[in-house]
Design a protein around this motif. Structure first.
Motif, short mmCIF file in Angstrom:
data_model
loop_
_atom_site.label_atom_id
_atom_site.label_comp_id
_atom_site.label_asym_id
_atom_site.label_seq_id
_atom_site.Cartn_x
_atom_site.Cartn_y
_atom_site.Cartn_z
N LEU A 234 -20.02 3.71 6.74
CA LEU A 234 -19.40 3.00 5.63
C LEU A 234 -18.88 1.67 6.15
CD1 LEU A 234 -17.26 5.83 3.98
CD2 LEU A 234 -19.49 4.96 3.25
N ASP A 235 -19.20 0.60 5.45
CA ASP A 235 -18.69 -0.69 5.90
C ASP A 235 -17.18 -0.75 5.72
OD1 ASP A 235 -18.10 -1.40 3.22
OD2 ASP A 235 -20.05 -2.33 2.97
N TYR A 236 -16.57 -1.71 6.39
CA TYR A 236 -15.12 -1.80 6.39
C TYR A 236 -14.55 -2.03 4.99
CZ TYR A 236 -10.36 -3.09 7.34
OH TYR A 236 -9.00 -3.17 7.30
N LYS A 237 -15.25 -2.77 4.16
CA LYS A 237 -14.78 -2.99 2.79
C LYS A 237 -14.65 -1.66 2.05
CE LYS A 237 -15.93 -5.28 -1.58
NZ LYS A 237 -16.87 -6.16 -2.28
N THR A 238 -15.65 -0.81 2.19
CA THR A 238 -15.62 0.50 1.55
C THR A 238 -14.47 1.33 2.11
OG1 THR A 238 -18.01 0.43 1.20
CG2 THR A 238 -16.96 2.60 1.08
N GLN A 239 -14.28 1.29 3.42
CA GLN A 239 -13.17 2.02 4.02
C GLN A 239 -11.83 1.49 3.50
OE1 GLN A 239 -14.35 1.41 8.15
NE2 GLN A 239 -14.82 3.58 8.31
N LYS A 240 -11.72 0.19 3.32
CA LYS A 240 -10.50 -0.41 2.78
C LYS A 240 -10.24 0.09 1.37
CE LYS A 240 -7.98 -3.13 3.99
NZ LYS A 240 -6.60 -2.92 4.50
N LEU A 241 -11.28 0.19 0.54
CA LEU A 241 -11.12 0.69 -0.82
C LEU A 241 -10.72 2.16 -0.83
CD1 LEU A 241 -14.05 -1.20 -2.55
CD2 LEU A 241 -11.60 -1.65 -2.80
N ILE A 242 -11.22 2.93 0.12
CA ILE A 242 -10.81 4.33 0.24
C ILE A 242 -9.33 4.39 0.61
CG2 ILE A 242 -11.05 6.43 1.64
CD1 ILE A 242 -14.08 5.71 1.83
N ALA A 243 -8.91 3.57 1.56
CA ALA A 243 -7.50 3.53 1.96
C ALA A 243 -6.62 3.16 0.77
CB ALA A 243 -7.30 2.55 3.11
N LEU A 244 -7.07 2.23 -0.04
CA LEU A 244 -6.33 1.85 -1.24
C LEU A 244 -6.20 3.03 -2.18
CD1 LEU A 244 -5.01 -0.02 -3.29
CD2 LEU A 244 -7.29 -0.84 -3.90
N GLY A 245 -7.27 3.76 -2.40
CA GLY A 245 -7.22 4.93 -3.27
C GLY A 245 -6.25 5.99 -2.76
N ILE A 246 -6.24 6.20 -1.47
CA ILE A 246 -5.34 7.20 -0.89
C ILE A 246 -3.88 6.77 -1.05
CG2 ILE A 246 -4.57 8.26 1.28
CD1 ILE A 246 -7.60 8.21 2.10
N THR A 247 -3.58 5.51 -0.76
CA THR A 247 -2.20 5.06 -0.91
C THR A 247 -1.77 5.08 -2.37
OG1 THR A 247 -2.82 2.71 -0.95
CG2 THR A 247 -2.20 3.63 1.18
N ALA A 248 -2.67 4.75 -3.27
CA ALA A 248 -2.34 4.81 -4.70
C ALA A 248 -2.08 6.26 -5.13
CB ALA A 248 -3.46 4.19 -5.53
N ALA A 249 -2.89 7.18 -4.66
CA ALA A 249 -2.72 8.59 -5.01
C ALA A 249 -1.38 9.12 -4.50
CB ALA A 249 -3.87 9.42 -4.46
N LYS A 250 -0.90 8.57 -3.40
CA LYS A 250 0.38 9.00 -2.83
C LYS A 250 1.57 8.28 -3.47
CE LYS A 250 0.65 9.32 1.60
NZ LYS A 250 0.56 8.98 3.02
N SER A 251 1.30 7.32 -4.34
CA SER A 251 2.34 6.54 -5.04
C SER A 251 3.27 5.80 -4.08
CB SER A 251 3.17 7.45 -5.96
OG SER A 251 2.40 7.88 -7.04
N ASP A 252 2.71 5.31 -3.00
CA ASP A 252 3.48 4.56 -2.01
C ASP A 252 3.46 3.08 -2.38
OD1 ASP A 252 4.36 3.13 0.24
OD2 ASP A 252 3.54 4.59 1.64
N ASP A 253 4.50 2.62 -3.05
CA ASP A 253 4.54 1.25 -3.59
C ASP A 253 4.18 0.19 -2.55
OD1 ASP A 253 6.01 2.95 -5.35
OD2 ASP A 253 6.93 1.18 -6.25
N ARG A 254 4.86 0.24 -1.42
CA ARG A 254 4.67 -0.77 -0.38
C ARG A 254 3.23 -0.75 0.15
NH1 ARG A 254 5.25 -1.07 5.10
NH2 ARG A 254 5.87 -3.10 5.88
N ALA A 255 2.73 0.45 0.43
CA ALA A 255 1.37 0.57 0.96
C ALA A 255 0.33 0.14 -0.06
CB ALA A 255 1.11 2.01 1.42
N ILE A 256 0.54 0.48 -1.34
CA ILE A 256 -0.39 0.05 -2.39
C ILE A 256 -0.46 -1.47 -2.41
CG2 ILE A 256 -0.82 -0.05 -4.88
CD1 ILE A 256 0.70 2.70 -5.04
N ARG A 257 0.71 -2.11 -2.43
CA ARG A 257 0.78 -3.57 -2.45
C ARG A 257 0.05 -4.18 -1.25
NH1 ARG A 257 3.58 -6.79 -5.34
NH2 ARG A 257 4.91 -5.12 -6.13
N GLN A 258 0.30 -3.64 -0.07
CA GLN A 258 -0.33 -4.18 1.14
C GLN A 258 -1.84 -3.96 1.14
OE1 GLN A 258 0.98 -6.19 3.10
NE2 GLN A 258 3.13 -5.94 2.65
N GLN A 259 -2.28 -2.79 0.69
CA GLN A 259 -3.72 -2.52 0.66
C GLN A 259 -4.43 -3.42 -0.35
OE1 GLN A 259 -5.56 -0.84 2.68
NE2 GLN A 259 -4.05 0.38 3.77
N ILE A 260 -3.80 -3.64 -1.49
CA ILE A 260 -4.40 -4.53 -2.50
C ILE A 260 -4.48 -5.95 -1.95
CG2 ILE A 260 -4.00 -5.66 -4.74
CD1 ILE A 260 -2.94 -2.94 -5.76
#
Length: 107
Positions: free
Chosen positions: A38-64
């Motif tokens: 998986l290219d890094y962009k796809t991995q980044k989008l997965i990380a975003l989905g995980i942080t969003a699912a965990k409702s971690d405000d700070r991490a969501i903002r940083q991943q976006i």
């Protein structure tokens, strides 16, 4: 490969006070973000989905922010990720992430 960026607030203390642990974090980061299949962009989008699912405000903002700055990820691409969050984690994490997405886009 992913450059060395950590979002956790405590990492700066680990880097200063426990360099051997910090080096392990760097190596783990390099082992995870390989881009082999998986290219890094796809991995980044997965990380975003995980942080969003965990409702971690700070991490969501940083991943976006990171996804937009590093890859030019669009609002529509992020919303595709967040739709999966809605399906798998429910409305509250989805709505929180949508709110944060709009805040980031307005900055």
């Amino acid at each position: 490969m992913k450059e060395e960026v950590f979002y956790a607030k405590g990492v700066k203390y680990i880097k200063e006070e426990y360099p051997e642990i910090y080096e392990s974090l760097v190596k783990l980061n390099e082992a995870v973000y390989t881009g082999k299949v998986l290219d890094y962009k796809t991995q980044k989008l997965i990380a975003l989905g995980i942080t969003a699912a965990k409702s971690d405000d700070r991490a969501i903002r940083q991943q976006i922010k990171s996804a937009i700055e590093e890859f030019g990820v669009t609002k529509d691409e992020i919303m595709d990720v967040l739709r999966v969050v809605l399906l798998t984690s429910g409305n509250p994490p989805f709505m929180k992430a949508v709110k944060i997405l709009h805040e980031v886009l307005e900055e």
